[in-house]
Motif scaffolding. Structure first.
Motif, PDB file in Angstrom:
ATOM      1  N   PRO A  40     -14.489  25.507 -58.040  1.00 23.80           N
ATOM      2  CA  PRO A  40     -14.861  24.378 -57.180  1.00 23.80           C
ATOM      3  C   PRO A  40     -13.663  23.790 -56.437  1.00 23.80           C
ATOM      4  CG  PRO A  40     -15.935  24.205 -59.324  1.00 23.80           C
ATOM      5  CD  PRO A  40     -15.011  25.373 -59.405  1.00 23.80           C
ATOM      6  N   ALA A  41     -12.481  23.785 -57.065  1.00 21.41           N
ATOM      7  CA  ALA A  41     -11.304  23.225 -56.381  1.00 21.41           C
ATOM      8  C   ALA A  41     -10.944  24.083 -55.165  1.00 21.41           C
ATOM      9  CB  ALA A  41     -10.123  23.147 -57.344  1.00 21.41           C
ATOM     10  N   GLN A  42     -10.959  25.400 -55.340  1.00 16.14           N
ATOM     11  CA  GLN A  42     -10.638  26.265 -54.200  1.00 16.14           C
ATOM     12  C   GLN A  42     -11.712  26.128 -53.113  1.00 16.14           C
ATOM     13  OE1 GLN A  42     -10.136  30.478 -55.013  1.00 16.14           O
ATOM     14  NE2 GLN A  42      -9.372  30.880 -52.944  1.00 16.14           N
ATOM     15  N   ARG A  43     -12.946  26.038 -53.564  1.00 15.10           N
ATOM     16  CA  ARG A  43     -14.050  25.864 -52.591  1.00 15.10           C
ATOM     17  C   ARG A  43     -13.831  24.586 -51.768  1.00 15.10           C
ATOM     18  NH1 ARG A  43     -16.375  25.376 -49.115  1.00 15.10           N
ATOM     19  NH2 ARG A  43     -18.568  25.565 -48.533  1.00 15.10           N
ATOM     20  N   ALA A  44     -13.413  23.507 -52.458  1.00 17.35           N
ATOM     21  CA  ALA A  44     -13.218  22.222 -51.775  1.00 17.35           C
ATOM     22  C   ALA A  44     -12.077  22.319 -50.757  1.00 17.35           C
ATOM     23  CB  ALA A  44     -12.936  21.123 -52.790  1.00 17.35           C
ATOM     24  N   VAL A  45     -11.013  23.048 -51.088  1.00 14.41           N
ATOM     25  CA  VAL A  45      -9.890  23.169 -50.150  1.00 14.41           C
ATOM     26  C   VAL A  45     -10.342  23.901 -48.870  1.00 14.41           C
ATOM     27  CG1 VAL A  45      -7.565  24.137 -49.781  1.00 14.41           C
ATOM     28  CG2 VAL A  45      -8.146  23.098 -51.980  1.00 14.41           C
ATOM     29  N   CYS A  46     -11.297  24.808 -49.005  1.00 15.04           N
ATOM     30  CA  CYS A  46     -11.786  25.547 -47.824  1.00 15.04           C
ATOM     31  C   CYS A  46     -12.562  24.640 -46.878  1.00 15.04           C
ATOM     32  CB  CYS A  46     -12.674  26.718 -48.253  1.00 15.04           C
ATOM     33  SG  CYS A  46     -11.758  28.001 -49.120  1.00 15.04           S
ATOM     34  N   GLY A  47     -13.183  23.591 -47.384  1.00 13.72           N
ATOM     35  CA  GLY A  47     -13.928  22.659 -46.523  1.00 13.72           C
ATOM     36  C   GLY A  47     -15.215  23.277 -45.990  1.00 13.72           C
ATOM     37  N   ASP A  48     -15.648  22.766 -44.853  1.00 13.99           N
ATOM     38  CA  ASP A  48     -16.903  23.236 -44.250  1.00 13.99           C
ATOM     39  C   ASP A  48     -16.672  24.625 -43.644  1.00 13.99           C
ATOM     40  OD1 ASP A  48     -19.272  23.639 -42.939  1.00 13.99           O
ATOM     41  OD2 ASP A  48     -19.058  21.945 -41.563  1.00 13.99           O
ATOM     42  N   VAL A  49     -17.418  25.614 -44.097  1.00  9.23           N
ATOM     43  CA  VAL A  49     -17.211  26.986 -43.602  1.00  9.23           C
ATOM     44  C   VAL A  49     -18.399  27.467 -42.759  1.00  9.23           C
ATOM     45  CG1 VAL A  49     -15.647  27.587 -45.488  1.00  9.23           C
ATOM     46  CG2 VAL A  49     -18.094  28.077 -45.739  1.00  9.23           C
ATOM     47  N   THR A  50     -19.276  26.567 -42.431  1.00 10.24           N
ATOM     48  CA  THR A  50     -20.476  26.948 -41.674  1.00 10.24           C
ATOM     49  C   THR A  50     -20.098  27.714 -40.405  1.00 10.24           C
ATOM     50  OG1 THR A  50     -21.372  24.818 -42.343  1.00 10.24           O
ATOM     51  CG2 THR A  50     -22.643  26.057 -40.711  1.00 10.24           C
ATOM     52  N   ARG A 221       0.457  24.369 -45.605  1.00 12.93           N
ATOM     53  CA  ARG A 221      -0.222  23.072 -45.376  1.00 12.93           C
ATOM     54  C   ARG A 221      -0.264  22.245 -46.649  1.00 12.93           C
ATOM     55  NH1 ARG A 221      -5.537  22.766 -44.328  1.00 12.93           N
ATOM     56  NH2 ARG A 221      -5.424  21.077 -42.837  1.00 12.93           N
ATOM     57  N   GLY A 222      -0.385  22.932 -47.791  1.00 14.60           N
ATOM     58  CA  GLY A 222      -0.467  22.174 -49.038  1.00 14.60           C
ATOM     59  C   GLY A 222      -0.508  23.083 -50.241  1.00 14.60           C
ATOM     60  N   LEU A 223      -0.275  22.467 -51.398  1.00 18.21           N
ATOM     61  CA  LEU A 223      -0.386  23.149 -52.693  1.00 18.21           C
ATOM     62  C   LEU A 223      -1.316  22.304 -53.554  1.00 18.21           C
ATOM     63  CD1 LEU A 223       3.362  23.895 -53.573  1.00 18.21           C
ATOM     64  CD2 LEU A 223       1.651  25.545 -52.830  1.00 18.21           C
ATOM     65  N   HIS A 224      -2.154  22.948 -54.344  1.00 17.71           N
ATOM     66  CA  HIS A 224      -3.062  22.196 -55.225  1.00 17.71           C
ATOM     67  C   HIS A 224      -3.001  22.797 -56.621  1.00 17.71           C
ATOM     68  CE1 HIS A 224      -4.915  20.323 -51.662  1.00 17.71           C
ATOM     69  NE2 HIS A 224      -4.653  21.503 -51.115  1.00 17.71           N
ATOM     70  N   ILE A 250      -3.238  26.669 -55.967  1.00 18.86           N
ATOM     71  CA  ILE A 250      -3.929  27.026 -54.713  1.00 18.86           C
ATOM     72  C   ILE A 250      -2.959  26.831 -53.555  1.00 18.86           C
ATOM     73  CG2 ILE A 250      -5.872  26.515 -53.184  1.00 18.86           C
ATOM     74  CD1 ILE A 250      -7.370  25.449 -55.674  1.00 18.86           C
ATOM     75  N   LEU A 251      -2.725  27.931 -52.829  1.00 16.51           N
ATOM     76  CA  LEU A 251      -1.862  27.891 -51.640  1.00 16.51           C
ATOM     77  C   LEU A 251      -2.754  27.675 -50.432  1.00 16.51           C
ATOM     78  CD1 LEU A 251       0.100  31.204 -52.403  1.00 16.51           C
ATOM     79  CD2 LEU A 251       0.954  28.894 -52.803  1.00 16.51           C
ATOM     80  N   ASP A 252      -2.456  26.648 -49.677  1.00 21.32           N
ATOM     81  CA  ASP A 252      -3.206  26.393 -48.444  1.00 21.32           C
ATOM     82  C   ASP A 252      -2.273  26.728 -47.281  1.00 21.32           C
ATOM     83  OD1 ASP A 252      -4.752  25.503 -46.386  1.00 21.32           O
ATOM     84  OD2 ASP A 252      -4.947  23.431 -47.098  1.00 21.32           O
ATOM     85  N   LEU A 253      -2.462  27.926 -46.709  1.00 23.29           N
ATOM     86  CA  LEU A 253      -1.559  28.457 -45.675  1.00 23.29           C
ATOM     87  C   LEU A 253      -2.269  28.478 -44.331  1.00 23.29           C
ATOM     88  CD1 LEU A 253      -0.390  31.565 -47.766  1.00 23.29           C
ATOM     89  CD2 LEU A 253       0.784  29.351 -47.573  1.00 23.29           C
ATOM     90  N   ARG A 254      -1.492  28.520 -43.293  1.00 23.07           N
ATOM     91  CA  ARG A 254      -2.091  28.531 -41.953  1.00 23.07           C
ATOM     92  C   ARG A 254      -1.273  29.420 -41.035  1.00 23.07           C
ATOM     93  NH1 ARG A 254      -0.963  25.037 -37.572  1.00 23.07           N
ATOM     94  NH2 ARG A 254      -2.706  24.684 -36.159  1.00 23.07           N
TER      95      ARG A 254
END
Ligand SMILES: C[S@@+](CC[C@H](N)C(=O)[O-])C[C@H]1O[C@@H](n2cnc3c(N)ncnc32)[C@H](O)[C@@H]1O
Length: 261
Positions: A40-50, A221-224, A250-254
């Motif tokens: 769920p934490a990784q899912r939340a970092v992804c945000g809206d994927v629609t 962008r961030g680490l979680h 969780i690596l949040d890269l861009r």
């Protein structure tokens, strides 16, 4: 001590052998760490994927690919193990995910001409022999401005020496870790998973992971550091150790929107 083999053939063979037990445990719902907090934490970092085109790297039996598809994404998922991909297809739950057997270090040629809005990888990068190359291949397949959200085993406590010191009742007192600076391959014995199996994974330092990501062209962008909520802990008291030690990162890269931006 000799290191276990860690090339793409050895890794494919190990995960093919592990696939039935691994997928079975996930399907049983007993993988509490995954379902109760790091997933769920990784899912939340992804945000809206629609509506996003998502690439899931090292998809295994398809857990995170399905999460993305459930969120409305158009998903391509790859894994080097044919048996894992068989499980992922079988467990698809009606979600239209495109599954491919492929080495993530050879993805850019395999998916040439494709461009993704988001890439994900759930506890898989540390299992990949040429991880620097994997990062660079994923970077090439993302459109400028797109993110790569990857959950890995936390490098600061997953290392060559890692033992829980226990009291006389078997309760975990503290985690003993050592040899953090050894960049090496560690053997994992998955004793409670079906009949048990063994895999190998890379231990590298946090500095390595961040350096590889930056050199591949990503910005950070961030680490979680996910951990269980109080509610999750009430439901599953066996998660208590994960409230004390960060097991996952969780690596949040861009990929920058334009070169140098
Ligand atoms: C710990 S499992 C994680 C699977 C899945 N993402 C999950 O959340 O359960 C690691 C996966 O990485 C895959 N893998 C290892 N090396 C790979 C490579 N070079 N290319 C693609 N997949 C790879 C393995 O086959 C295995 O399925």
């Amino acid at each position: 001590m000799a290191q276990p083999p860690f090339d793409v053939d050895a890794v494919r063979e190990a995960w093919d052998h592990a696939a039935d037990a691994y997928a079975g445990r996930q399907a049983s719902g007993r993988d509490h760490y995954r379902y109760q907090f790091f997933g769920p934490a990784q899912r939340a970092v992804c945000g809206d994927v629609t509506g996003l085109r998502v690439l899931d790297v090292g998809c295994g039996a398809g857990y995170f690919a399905r999460e993305m598809a459930r969120g409305g994404a158009e998903v391509t998922a790859v894994d080097v193990s044919p048996r894992m991909i068989e499980h992922a297809r079988r467990e698809s739950g009606g979600h239209a995910v495109e599954y491919l057997v492929a080495d993530a270090a050879e993805l850019a040629s395999r998916l040439a001409g494709r461009s993704f809005d988001l890439a994900t990888s759930c506890v898989a990068l540390q299992d990949m022999p040429r991880v620097e190359r994997v990062l660079s291949e994923v970077h090439q397949l993302l459109r400028p401005g797109a993110r790569f959200v990857a959950c890995i085993m936390h490098p600061c406590n997953d290392m060559p020496l890692r033992v829980w010191e226990r009291d006389h009742l078997g309760r975990k007192r503290w985690l003993c870790v050592d040899r953090y600076f050894e960049r090496t391959v560690i053997e994992y014995h998955w004793r409670d998973w079906g009949e048990g199996f063994t895999t190998a994974a890379l231990h590298a330092t946090l500095e390595d992971w961040i350096g590889w990501s930056l050199r591949a062209g990503f910005e950070l962008r961030g680490l979680h550091e996910p951990r269980p909520s109080e509610e999750a802990l009430r439901r599953h008291p066996d998660l208590e150790d994960a409230t004390r030690i960060p097991y996952f990162l969780i690596l949040d890269l861009r990929r920058p929107a334009s070169p140098g931006s």
